[in-house]
Write an enzyme that holds these catalytic residues in place. Structure first.
Site, short mmCIF file in Angstrom:
data_model
loop_
_atom_site.label_atom_id
_atom_site.label_comp_id
_atom_site.label_asym_id
_atom_site.label_seq_id
_atom_site.Cartn_x
_atom_site.Cartn_y
_atom_site.Cartn_z
N HIS A 1 0.83 -1.22 0.00
CA HIS A 1 0.00 0.00 0.00
C HIS A 1 0.86 1.27 0.00
O HIS A 1 0.41 2.33 0.45
CB HIS A 1 -0.95 0.02 1.20
CG HIS A 1 -1.76 -1.22 1.36
ND1 HIS A 1 -2.91 -1.46 0.65
CD2 HIS A 1 -1.56 -2.32 2.15
CE1 HIS A 1 -3.41 -2.65 0.99
NE2 HIS A 1 -2.60 -3.19 1.90
N SER B 1 14.30 21.49 -16.37
CA SER B 1 13.10 22.30 -16.53
C SER B 1 13.44 23.58 -17.28
O SER B 1 14.52 24.14 -17.09
CB SER B 1 12.50 22.64 -15.16
OG SER B 1 11.55 23.68 -15.26
N GLU C 1 9.32 8.11 -16.94
CA GLU C 1 7.95 8.59 -17.11
C GLU C 1 7.42 8.26 -18.50
O GLU C 1 6.24 7.88 -18.65
CB GLU C 1 7.89 10.10 -16.86
CG GLU C 1 8.10 10.47 -15.40
CD GLU C 1 8.17 11.97 -15.17
OE1 GLU C 1 8.05 12.38 -14.01
OE2 GLU C 1 8.36 12.73 -16.15
N TYR D 1 -11.35 -14.61 -44.48
CA TYR D 1 -10.70 -13.30 -44.49
C TYR D 1 -11.73 -12.19 -44.65
O TYR D 1 -12.71 -12.31 -45.40
CB TYR D 1 -9.67 -13.20 -45.62
CG TYR D 1 -8.94 -11.88 -45.62
CD1 TYR D 1 -7.85 -11.68 -44.78
CD2 TYR D 1 -9.37 -10.83 -46.42
CE1 TYR D 1 -7.20 -10.45 -44.75
CE2 TYR D 1 -8.73 -9.60 -46.40
CZ TYR D 1 -7.64 -9.42 -45.56
OH TYR D 1 -7.01 -8.20 -45.52
N GLN E 1 -6.98 -5.93 -42.26
CA GLN E 1 -5.90 -5.02 -42.64
C GLN E 1 -5.48 -4.15 -41.45
O GLN E 1 -4.37 -3.63 -41.41
CB GLN E 1 -6.35 -4.13 -43.80
CG GLN E 1 -5.26 -3.20 -44.33
CD GLN E 1 -5.68 -2.55 -45.63
OE1 GLN E 1 -5.80 -3.20 -46.66
NE2 GLN E 1 -5.93 -1.25 -45.59
#
Length: 460
Positions: free
Chosen positions: A156, A277, A290, A317, A322
């Protein structure tokens, strides 16, 4: 430009229809597989007498010349020819003349695209597998250096019990090992050849499907022609493996993001795998981790999209199929790039063992060991659990750790506690005493690392 299939039609396709219908913009990626499959098909047609030996050789040489032109940048594919199969056939016919029109004997684009895509995925399975093994090797090397680096384990996202950094990394090694096994299973389950299925009902020509399968390194021809042209489980199997592995990468990346924060400060990422930054000079952002975390959702989306595409299709098919390529190609590229970025990011990170140990000594990670200590003194576990809970509350109120409480304070909660309690609840002891197989005890971690080393040697 007349269509190769245009005999039935009395007017040309609308230009918007041609653009909408065409797949050459993305399936040109399959040109090598298309040419390789066509060469094997031509050689087989020559071997069974459908073509003369001279015709078959002309086709083979022509196809090889087409591939050389493509790789030399001399070819511009056209949407008028719709897909890679028709483009290659027209280029071939332009080189070798009317004999080029014989290549499609005993074959449909339905089984042609199925074999092309299956060969392409097979190649990507092998490449992805090597990238996974390389990542596991990096995790293994990192773990070897941190067998005795104690850190808190979490449930947790709350500090739970002390473990080691090596043990934590071994959990991810197990995940990525399962990813490798999934790719191994792809090869076992999907290395069958659809060529010879025709459009859906096989063919009247005396094709030697075993010869073609062997030439293209398949284990066997597919057993049912309708399944051969309509099966895309091999795409789904790869996408499932990709989505699952990207989920594993995402979990690891989330921990990297947390550990690199000032709140944790368990690790510092190398400058080469971080960004700054544009406005805040102090920032060092874990952008690689990230991005991997973010791209996991994209790959999972491709799996869901393919499942939804296939779920309502009748045999055999349908043009819907496709849609099997663009998401697959992106999933392959995304998974492979994420693996290529994760390995050096992990290889170059700086581990703050001091911060990890300090965190493990706080947060009452030794509370379970105190309860286990009481059990060894004859206290029932449920009673021991209550006693330790009360001690934790007392320690919180006095701003102390369990190990900082005096013996008198501890004995007030339970008279069976003796002076050996401090050694029993030291974090090193807590880890060392966990000696069941798969636990974070040092010998157990060493054993797991040896097992991984042997497994890597076997899988390479």
């Amino acid at each position: 430009m007349s269509k190769l299939w245009g005999g039935r039609f009395s007017k040309d396709s609308d230009h918007l229809m041609e653009d909408f219908h065409s797949s050459i913009g993305f399936d040109q990626k399959l040109y090598r597989e298309d040419i390789r499959g066509s060469i094997a098909h031509a050689q087989m047609l020559g071997a069974v007498g459908v073509l003369t030996a001279e015709e078959a050789e002309t086709l083979v040489q022509g196809l090889q010349a087409v591939q050389a032109d493509i790789e030399a940048g001399k070819v511009q594919f056209t949407t008028e020819d719709e897909d890679i199969h028709m483009n290659v056939e027209r280029l071939l016919t332009a080189k070798v003349g009317d004999v080029g029109k014989k290549l499609h004997t005993g074959r449909s684009r339905n089984d042609q695209v199925a074999v092309d895509l299956r060969m392409y995925v097979r190649e990507q399975v092998a490449e992805t597998r090597q990238l996974l093994l390389a990542l596991i090797e990096v995790l293994q090397e990192l773990a070897v250096r941190h067998v005795e680096t104690i850190m808190p384990g979490y449930t947790h996202l709350q500090r739970a019990q002390p473990v080691t950094f090596a043990h934590h990394l071994l959990a991810y090694i197990q995940m990525f090992r399962r990813d490798v096994v999934r790719l191994n299973d792809w090869q076992k389950n999907n290395n069958i050849m659809p060529l010879g299925s025709g459009a859906l009902a096989g063919t009247t020509y005396p094709l030697d499907r075993e010869q073609t399968a062997a030439a293209l390194a398949f284990d066997a021809p597919c057993a049912n022609s309708m399944d051969g042209v309509s099966d895309r489980d091999f795409v789904l199997d790869y996408l499932y493996a990709a989505a699952t592995s990207m989920m594993h990468l995402s979990r690891l990346s989330e921990e990297i993001v947390l550990w690199a924060s000032q709140e944790f400060a368990f690790i510092e990422l190398d400058d080469a795998y971080s960004t700054g930054s544009s406005i805040m000079p102090q920032k060092k952002n874990p952008d690689v981790a990230e991005l991997i975390r973010g791209k996991a959702g994209r790959v999972t989306g491709h799996l869901m999209a393919m499942l939804m595409t296939m779920k309502g299709l009748p045999l055999a098919y349908n043009k819907d199929m496709q849609e099997d390529k663009e998401g697959l190609f992106d999933a392959i590229d995304t998974w492979q790039k994420c693996l290529m970025m994760a390995a050096p990011m992990l290889k170059t990170l700086n581990v703050r063992a001091d911060r990890m140990r300090s965190a493990s000594e706080g947060g009452f990670t030794n509370a379970t060991d105190l309860a286990d200590y009481l059990v060894t003194k004859g206290v029932a576990f449920r009673d021991a659990h209550r006693v330790v809970g009360e001690l934790v509350t007392y320690a919180l109120n006095t701003n102390k750790a369990l190990g900082d409480l005096s013996l008198a304070e501890l004995q007030k909660a339970s008279p069976v506690i003796e002076a050996d309690i401090y050694e029993a609840i030291a974090v090193d002891t807590c880890v060392k005493r966990r000696h069941t197989k798969g636990a974070p005890g040092f010998p157990q971690v060493e054993e797991a690392l040896e097992d991984t080393k042997a497994w890597l040697a076997q899988e390479k």
